[in-house]
Design an enzyme around this catalytic site. Structure first.
Site, PDB file in Angstrom:
ATOM      1  N   HIS A   1       0.855  -1.183   0.000  1.00 57.87           N
ATOM      2  CA  HIS A   1       0.000   0.000   0.000  1.00 57.87           C
ATOM      3  C   HIS A   1       0.887   1.228   0.000  1.00 57.87           C
ATOM      4  O   HIS A   1       1.906   1.271   0.692  1.00 57.87           O
ATOM      5  CB  HIS A   1      -0.873   0.019   1.261  1.00 57.87           C
ATOM      6  CG  HIS A   1      -1.436   1.371   1.583  1.00 57.87           C
ATOM      7  ND1 HIS A   1      -0.928   2.165   2.595  1.00 57.87           N
ATOM      8  CD2 HIS A   1      -2.441   2.082   1.015  1.00 57.87           C
ATOM      9  CE1 HIS A   1      -1.624   3.294   2.636  1.00 57.87           C
ATOM     10  NE2 HIS A   1      -2.538   3.277   1.702  1.00 57.87           N
TER      11      HIS A   1
ATOM     12  N   ASN B   1       0.457   5.802  -0.359  1.00 58.07           N
ATOM     13  CA  ASN B   1      -0.455   6.934  -0.462  1.00 58.07           C
ATOM     14  C   ASN B   1       0.364   8.189  -0.180  1.00 58.07           C
ATOM     15  O   ASN B   1       1.081   8.252   0.809  1.00 58.07           O
ATOM     16  CB  ASN B   1      -1.582   6.772   0.589  1.00 58.07           C
ATOM     17  CG  ASN B   1      -2.384   8.041   0.811  1.00 58.07           C
ATOM     18  OD1 ASN B   1      -2.562   8.483   1.949  1.00 58.07           O
ATOM     19  ND2 ASN B   1      -2.858   8.643  -0.254  1.00 58.07           N
TER      20      ASN B   1
ATOM     21  N   ILE C   1     -17.174   5.428  -3.983  1.00 58.84           N
ATOM     22  CA  ILE C   1     -17.116   4.155  -3.259  1.00 58.84           C
ATOM     23  C   ILE C   1     -16.188   3.157  -3.941  1.00 58.84           C
ATOM     24  O   ILE C   1     -15.372   2.501  -3.294  1.00 58.84           O
ATOM     25  CB  ILE C   1     -18.534   3.546  -3.134  1.00 58.84           C
ATOM     26  CG1 ILE C   1     -19.415   4.432  -2.257  1.00 58.84           C
ATOM     27  CG2 ILE C   1     -18.471   2.137  -2.543  1.00 58.84           C
ATOM     28  CD1 ILE C   1     -18.875   4.694  -0.891  1.00 58.84           C
TER      29      ILE C   1
END
Lengths: 350, 350
Positions: free
Chosen positions: A152, A154, A311
């Protein structure tokens, strides 16, 4: 980020074409050509869009079969995003790499709360709603092979406009982000390699960054109800603004550029190792933990779900499949136990 | 329940043996034999323990292969529970049926908040911490066959002691619960049958119950970020105390007794229908929605996770396996679309 969490966002609209920039004209959407010093907003957008291109290209090469599909969207109030997802490839069961560039208006309470924490009481009284700008790249990569870890990362930049009723008050800005590794099995050389690349990126800017952001990461990705982390960490930082702005832009850029050298060699080494059904089940149980962290604790996810973010972009972080067994127990000393132990007791890998 | 959510609970201890009752002596643990009118606490505990026995026995018969495994636990401060789980049976991938009987102490704010809502300001001032009693049965049944629906039911009773510093103040009590059905495919006769049994149970006590509790159920099980329900509803009620206490005890008992006739015939009819891989995938996607509801919205789950309830008992509600596909789209008019449509637009089934 405390700031981002306090903001409700309008519904997105699908777009046919990917724009050159999601910035408003006044923010220098076209300044990357015409101006010699584009704004931080403009340079951050360019950085995350380049990173999206580079990471997706590298992942398609490793996968060999799957291709990214792209969804472009915009918001009526300004800004938009590009979601790219590779699903059911040869190597990756699900890989999502999203960028978004969003304009909005923040309630004054949220602005005051964040400002108070970082700047202290400087005598401003009752500001009105504060316009803000938020841009970020967000990605979760779930390989099929249980020996290839989930990744991950970000990186995000947040800026408020100068409040309209307080002439002379400055813009405020914050950087946040991180990169972390979630294996189902530990290969020490992989974890060392991953953390070393994070440390190298940090050390180019500040020798205190790696130890500080490594610990921040260990503290953030905790599944509190199980008293264990979802994985083996990496680096994490939030609401950073007490350094030179150019330095932090450079640092975020370096971190984003480190994703490929930190992760791709590990996937290359592990993607074709034969595995048993039991090893696949263990990976799936760890994927269940990933779901628990993301749905119960992750700020970006819970904020996005509660304020009407896109979403499908938010939940692309969830694995294709996950598993929950009642009262699953491990034998001490097994490879599975070693992973769980390292999730409970974070280690210094380098 | 608002009350139950405000209470932190100590860590549980495994027990070798199942006690006849988790009640304290003073609550009439042995009064079912010696007294002609046992307390509501004692009768509610007996009701949920009988229901646990009956439902587990009926499920083992339907499954034919799987057997329930039992974990008994107690809490140092009083009370305990029995968790029973059948995992990887012939018919059920995971079936959990838990009872718990818990004593605790509630902060006065929580008591005031709940009392205020139901009773209004009656002049009490600054009560101290309020001792409470909570008992319940909770169950989620996930079959393997995508044509056999998931079932959830939960019936609970909550009581506060008379505050020690307010002589003469009464005990207060509340009932809550419900039973709801979550299929991946609609068989109208099954859904009608299920809702009819709920209505029959309700109608024995009050003709307004079924319409009111059916709507309450439709309103409760909403996955807000998707604007859809997790399933096709049933009945749900919470914090009920504005009826005769004996009547509500009888009603809860009737509801719990209705679980077997409402559900078992449906599983019997659907458990062996042949299915395709695509139909299994659709069931798994709906299981993913179930996980989303339980981890993000369900009060019992989110409360339990945040206050240190027995994690394995709480998360036994999660399916063995679940699936998330990016941007999954349905063709209008398909069987999958019909299910989703009924989750978005709740219907009157009877």
């Amino acid at each position: 980020s405390l700031l981002v969490r306090a903001v409700a966002i309008e519904k997105e609209v699908p777009e046919e074409q990917r724009p050159d920039s999601f910035l408003r004209e006044s923010d220098g959407a076209s300044s990357t050509i015409s101006s010699s010093s584009p704004s931080v907003r403009a340079r951050f957008e360019k950085m995350i869009r380049d990173a999206q291109d580079d990471v997706c290209a590298a992942l398609e090469v490793v996968d060999g079969a799957g291709k990214f599909k792209e969804d472009v969207w915009s918001r009526p109030g300004g800004g938009g995003g590009i979601s790219r997802v590779l699903q059911n490839g040869a190597v990756f069961e699900k890989a999502g790499v999203n960028v978004s560039v969003v304009y909005g208006v923040m309630p004054p309470e949220a602005y005051r709360a964040a400002k108070g924490a970082s700047v202290g009481n400087d005598g401003d009284v009752k500001p009105g709603p504060v316009p803000f700008f938020a841009a970020g790249i967000s990605s979760v990569l779930h390989p099929k092979n249980p020996f290839a870890p989930t990744l991950h990362f970000n990186y995000r930049y947040f800026e408020t406009d100068a409040p309209k009723d307080t002439p002379g008050a400055p813009r405020r800005w914050w950087f946040g982000g991180g990169t972390d590794l979630t294996p189902a099995y530990i290969f020490e050389e992989d974890v060392k390699h991953f953390h070393s690349v994070q440390k190298q990126a940090c050390d180019k800017f500040d020798p205190t960054f790696y130890p500080r952001f490594k610990k921040w990461c260990d503290d953030y990705f905790v599944i509190k109800h199980r008293n264990e982390r979802r994985g083996l960490g990496g680096i994490f930082f939030d609401d950073l603004n007490d350094y030179d702005q150019e330095m932090l832009l450079g640092f975020s850029t370096e971190c984003a550029k480190s994703v490929i050298p930190a992760y791709i060699p590990i996937v290359e080494k592990r993607k074709d190792i034969p595995f048993t059904e039991q090893q696949k089940d263990w990976q799936q149980l760890r994927r269940g933990r990933y779901v628990e962290f993301n749905l119960v604790y992750d700020r970006g996810t819970t904020f996005g779900l509660k304020t009407g973010g896109r979403i499908e972009s938010i939940l692309v972080s969830l694995p294709l499949t996950a598993r929950w067994e009642y009262n699953h127990q491990l034998k001490e000393g097994t490879e599975e136990w070693k992973l769980l132990d390292a999730c409970i007791n974070p280690k210094e890998w380098i």
